[in-house]
Design an enzyme around this catalytic site. Structure first.
Site, short mmCIF file in Angstrom:
data_model
loop_
_atom_site.label_atom_id
_atom_site.label_comp_id
_atom_site.label_asym_id
_atom_site.label_seq_id
_atom_site.Cartn_x
_atom_site.Cartn_y
_atom_site.Cartn_z
CB VAL A 26 43.17 25.71 5.64
CG1 VAL A 26 44.45 27.24 6.87
CG2 VAL A 26 43.22 24.93 4.48
CE1 TYR A 27 42.43 21.15 2.14
CE2 TYR A 27 41.85 18.70 3.03
CZ TYR A 27 42.58 19.72 1.98
OH TYR A 27 43.42 19.02 0.93
#
Length: 326
Positions: free
Chosen positions: A51-52
């Site tokens: 999710v970065y």
């Protein structure tokens, strides 16, 4: 750089890790500089998550592997389980986790990650289902070791004990990633004792108190800092109160006495705490990372450690201490 074993496993990692939380907002040239500086200093552990930057951090890291740094020289750690759903922030189901791992491998351009971590505990999924995904990932060769992140004390203890209950059939929990610094010592209440007892290595996130322990916010908020950006200001704000300021002042005083920087003092303190394997450091540019990596030669004197322990000590009473002493 010194190498340490992650928990009670054979996996060895550099005792400082490189974080990529902001790589979704980082130019490729800046990321390349960071990775090269880290590798040339002997760093091996690079931490990311699916999710970065909505996957951009993994994709960027994948583009840099081999072209800049040989894959075999890195210990790549990633995470899965966080989802952009306000109704369900975490999805620890076996189906989601394994699909997320496959997507991570595609973005990273590799056939395996060295450490795969469940990003957070999902109360909506039986923990044995979540942990089975780790077993499948390791047995299939897609991950070499497995860990968790943001599990509280009882969650970590339950997960690690479940995995140890059937030796050989279930993969040991190698590490847990948690926020830990002089400004956030909550893990010392239950998480760290559980990790030490069960042979799980701690990977501290935000070891510099989200940048506050560097002293950059002592007088004002720099416009070019995370605290000065609309995107990251809410992340920094909790550590800009009076209690944090007293701790930062103590760190600065210690740094003056040792002829070093507050950054080095704060990072050395957390790096050498019992149970810690490798703090994960995020940097915006190579100069910041070089400053952090220079901590390799620093060991804090015992009296400095005790002073910092005292000024930052959290209030833990019953049941952490014997009731008869309260």
């Amino acid at each position: 750089m010194e190498q340490r074993h992650l928990g009670r496993t054979g996996l060895r990692v550099s005792r400082i890790g490189l974080g990529t939380l902001t790589w979704g907002h980082t130019d490729e040239s800046d990321a390349a500089d960071l990775l090269k500086v880290f590798w040339e200093a002997g760093g091996t552990l690079v931490d990311t998550a699916d999710v970065y930057g909505d996957g951009e951090a993994e994709y960027l890291l994948g583009r840099l592997i081999e072209r800049l740094v040989p894959r075999r020289d890195l210990v790549i750690a990633t995470k899965a389980g966080s989802v952009p759903d306000p109704e369900r922030r975490f999805d620890g189901s076996r189906g989601h986790l394994l699909a997320a791992l496959d997507a991570s491998l595609a973005r990273l351009g590799t056939d395996h990650v060295d450490l795969w971590q469940v990003h957070a505990f999902d109360p909506g999924t039986p923990i044995e289902e979540t942990l089975q995904a780790l077993d499948i990932a390791v047995s299939s060769g897609r991950a070499r070791y497995a860990g968790v992140s943001n599990f509280c004390g009882w969650q970590l203890a339950k997960a690690a004990t479940w995995q140890l209950a059937v030796p050989g059939a279930r993969t040991r929990i190698a590490g847990t990633q948690m926020e830990y610094s002089l400004l956030q010592r909550g893990v010392e209440r239950e998480v760290l004792p559980a990790a030490i007892d069960l042979g799980v290595g701690l990977l501290p996130a935000s070891p510099l108190g989200r940048g506050v322990l560097t002293g950059k916010y002592r007088r004002a908020t720099p416009a070019d800092s995370r605290g000065g950006s609309d995107h990251m200001a809410p992340f920094v704000a909790p550590y800009l109160d009076d209690a944090a300021a007293r701790i930062v002042d103590a760190v600065a005083t210690a740094a003056d006495g040792l002829a070093t920087s507050p950054l080095q003092v704060a990072l050395a303190w957390v790096r050498d705490r019992p149970g810690v394997t490798a703090p994960i450091v995020g940097a915006r540019h190579a100069q910041q990372l070089t400053a952090a990596l220079s901590v390799e030669s620093l060991s804090l004197p015992d009296e400095i450690c005790r002073a910092l322990d005292d000024v930052s000590a959290p209030v833990h009473r019953y049941p952490d201490h014997d009731w008869s002493t309260l």
